[in-house]
Write a protein that holds these residues in place. Structure first.
Motif, mmCIF file in Angstrom:
data_model
loop_
_atom_site.group_PDB
_atom_site.id
_atom_site.type_symbol
_atom_site.label_atom_id
_atom_site.label_comp_id
_atom_site.label_asym_id
_atom_site.label_seq_id
_atom_site.Cartn_x
_atom_site.Cartn_y
_atom_site.Cartn_z
ATOM 1 N N PHE A 126 11.195 27.215 -6.472
ATOM 2 C CA PHE A 126 9.584 26.622 -6.136
ATOM 3 C C PHE A 126 8.541 27.425 -6.423
ATOM 4 N N LEU A 127 8.996 28.881 -6.160
ATOM 5 C CA LEU A 127 7.286 29.935 -7.028
ATOM 6 C C LEU A 127 7.303 29.163 -8.005
ATOM 7 N N ARG A 128 7.742 28.494 -8.900
ATOM 8 C CA ARG A 128 7.598 27.951 -10.451
ATOM 9 C C ARG A 128 6.005 27.059 -10.461
ATOM 10 N N ASP A 129 7.030 26.179 -9.771
ATOM 11 C CA ASP A 129 6.226 24.781 -9.774
ATOM 12 C C ASP A 129 5.995 24.541 -8.649
ATOM 13 N N GLY A 130 5.891 25.024 -7.071
ATOM 14 C CA GLY A 130 5.983 24.494 -6.244
ATOM 15 C C GLY A 130 6.721 24.091 -5.768
ATOM 16 N N GLY A 131 7.887 23.332 -5.826
ATOM 17 C CA GLY A 131 8.387 22.712 -5.731
ATOM 18 C C GLY A 131 8.574 20.931 -5.867
ATOM 19 N N THR A 132 8.030 20.687 -6.793
ATOM 20 C CA THR A 132 7.715 19.426 -7.226
ATOM 21 C C THR A 132 9.005 18.657 -7.633
ATOM 22 N N SER A 133 9.758 19.959 -8.501
ATOM 23 C CA SER A 133 10.358 19.483 -9.401
ATOM 24 C C SER A 133 12.272 20.190 -8.283
ATOM 25 N N MET A 134 11.736 19.775 -7.373
ATOM 26 C CA MET A 134 13.007 20.140 -5.943
ATOM 27 C C MET A 134 13.257 18.729 -5.390
ATOM 28 N N ALA A 135 14.282 18.471 -5.377
ATOM 29 C CA ALA A 135 14.737 17.343 -4.565
ATOM 30 C C ALA A 135 14.738 17.837 -3.056
ATOM 31 N N ASP A 136 14.541 16.763 -2.293
ATOM 32 C CA ASP A 136 14.738 16.547 -0.826
ATOM 33 C C ASP A 136 15.423 17.789 0.164
ATOM 34 N N TYR A 137 17.004 17.399 -0.432
ATOM 35 C CA TYR A 137 17.608 18.483 0.361
ATOM 36 C C TYR A 137 17.320 20.024 -0.390
ATOM 37 N N GLU A 138 17.236 20.138 -1.207
ATOM 38 C CA GLU A 138 16.928 21.886 -1.826
ATOM 39 C C GLU A 138 16.090 22.240 -1.059
ATOM 40 N N LEU A 139 14.815 21.533 -0.903
ATOM 41 C CA LEU A 139 13.436 21.835 0.133
ATOM 42 C C LEU A 139 14.064 21.895 0.864
ATOM 43 N N LEU A 164 15.926 16.405 16.183
ATOM 44 C CA LEU A 164 16.818 17.402 14.863
ATOM 45 C C LEU A 164 18.443 18.124 15.354
ATOM 46 N N SER A 165 17.934 18.555 16.763
ATOM 47 C CA SER A 165 18.910 19.749 17.237
ATOM 48 C C SER A 165 19.918 19.166 17.849
ATOM 49 N N GLN A 166 20.764 17.774 17.299
ATOM 50 C CA GLN A 166 22.003 17.123 17.446
ATOM 51 C C GLN A 166 22.434 17.386 16.279
ATOM 52 N N VAL A 167 22.165 17.588 15.131
ATOM 53 C CA VAL A 167 22.641 17.775 14.158
ATOM 54 C C VAL A 167 23.210 18.568 13.747
ATOM 55 N N LYS A 168 24.163 19.052 13.963
ATOM 56 C CA LYS A 168 24.865 20.952 13.486
ATOM 57 C C LYS A 168 24.724 21.865 13.389
ATOM 58 N N GLY A 169 24.502 22.687 13.755
ATOM 59 C CA GLY A 169 23.753 23.918 13.432
ATOM 60 C C GLY A 169 22.236 24.015 13.353
ATOM 61 N N PRO A 202 25.777 22.836 4.116
ATOM 62 C CA PRO A 202 26.129 22.281 4.559
ATOM 63 C C PRO A 202 24.954 21.076 5.379
ATOM 64 N N ILE A 203 23.953 22.331 6.317
ATOM 65 C CA ILE A 203 23.536 21.577 6.935
ATOM 66 C C ILE A 203 22.347 20.707 6.857
ATOM 67 N N ALA A 204 21.912 20.592 5.022
ATOM 68 C CA ALA A 204 20.850 20.189 4.888
ATOM 69 C C ALA A 204 21.402 19.282 4.294
ATOM 70 N N LYS A 205 22.731 19.130 3.500
ATOM 71 C CA LYS A 205 22.982 17.688 3.434
ATOM 72 C C LYS A 205 23.286 16.746 4.945
ATOM 73 N N ASP A 206 23.753 17.140 5.705
ATOM 74 C CA ASP A 206 24.009 16.711 7.027
ATOM 75 C C ASP A 206 22.702 15.987 7.670
ATOM 76 N N LEU A 207 21.170 16.670 7.213
ATOM 77 C CA LEU A 207 20.141 16.367 7.484
ATOM 78 C C LEU A 207 19.991 14.889 6.861
ATOM 79 N N ILE A 208 19.822 15.436 5.742
ATOM 80 C CA ILE A 208 19.327 14.283 4.670
ATOM 81 C C ILE A 208 19.846 13.183 5.072
ATOM 82 N N ALA A 209 21.215 13.030 4.995
ATOM 83 C CA ALA A 209 21.976 11.940 5.331
ATOM 84 C C ALA A 209 21.814 11.327 6.615
ATOM 85 N N THR A 210 21.581 11.925 7.935
ATOM 86 C CA THR A 210 21.028 11.500 9.034
ATOM 87 C C THR A 210 19.504 10.840 8.949
ATOM 88 N N PHE A 211 18.632 11.570 8.593
ATOM 89 C CA PHE A 211 17.478 10.696 8.223
ATOM 90 C C PHE A 211 16.950 10.388 6.932
#
Length: 232
Positions: A24-37, A76-81, A53-62
């Motif tokens: 993230f610090l190297r390129d401001g996050g431009t090379s990162m996938a949504d789930y990584e952010l 957001l609070s309905q997602v486990k964790g 796992p929480i990040a993946k559940d959020l992407i799957a949900t929204f």
């Protein structure tokens, strides 16, 4: 031996988090996938948990990083964790984005800032699941005085009262307003009710020397400007 013991005691995700931060610090996050952010944001709120796992559940949900950021806290609070602590960073990102777009001069109704105006409206409410009617109040130099949500409605209707729009404009000593609302269906095409309501507000405001610069409708499929279309 002590060094090996310490390494074994570190959570298995320790190195992964460090690599995420470095990327993230190297390129401001431009090379990162949504789930990584999403994962990186969660590490700030939940430093002692494996948040992948929480990040993946959020992407799957929204569906996307943007959809997660604009989701309501109760969704957001309905997602486990996703407790209150985990929700805060996402809403902070949303508010930071809106404040950046609201900075002085960015949403003046001049032609050269029209794109910024639309960007702001889309960021503020294009993904809202219910209709939301907001008003941007401007002074005599077209600088923003206030941005307020006037009404919230259902998935396809919001009751707007011209008297309340004018009353609030007078309270803020506004010289002009920009109206904006969203279409949760995604299609920003105005209905006849939208057109009639806009003209009623325009006429009521005009009687008190308050200008209606534009009415912007936003949706996932784009935006619609009443001024550009000739309705104002």
């Amino acid at each position: 031996m002590n060094g090996m013991t310490e390494d074994k005691q570190k959570p298995h995700y320790h190195g992964h988090r460090q690599r995420l931060r470095q990327r993230f610090l190297r390129d401001g996050g431009t090379s990162m996938a949504d789930y990584e952010l999403v994962e990186l944001l969660l590490t700030l709120a939940l430093p002692r948990r494996d948040v992948k796992p929480i990040a993946k559940d959020l992407i799957a949900t929204f569906g996307s990083f943007a959809d997660i950021v604009v989701a309501r806290p109760e969704q957001l609070s309905q997602v486990k964790g996703m407790g209150e602590t985990a929700v805060v960073p996402f809403k902070l990102v949303q508010e930071a984005a809106l404040r950046l777009l609201r900075q002085e001069g960015r949403i003046s109704p001049q032609i050269n800032s029209f794109d910024s105006l639309v960007d702001y409206c889309r960021a503020a409410m294009s993904r809202e699941p219910i209709e939301q009617f907001r008003i941007l109040f401007l002074d005599t130099k077209n600088k923003l005085i206030a941005d307020e949500v006037q009404q919230k409605g259902t998935i396809d209707h919001t009751a707007v009262y011209p008297r309340e729009v004018v009353k609030r404009s007078l309270e803020l000593n506004a010289a002009a307003v920009i109206l904006a609302h969203n279409h949760p269906s995604g299609d920003p095409t105005p209905s006849q009710a939208d057109i009639d309501m806009t003209r009623t507000i325009r006429d009521a405001a005009s009687a008190l020397d308050i200008a209606v610069h534009d009415h912007i409708i936003v949706g996932r499929q784009g935006s619609f400007s009443f001024r550009a279309a000739g309705y104002l």
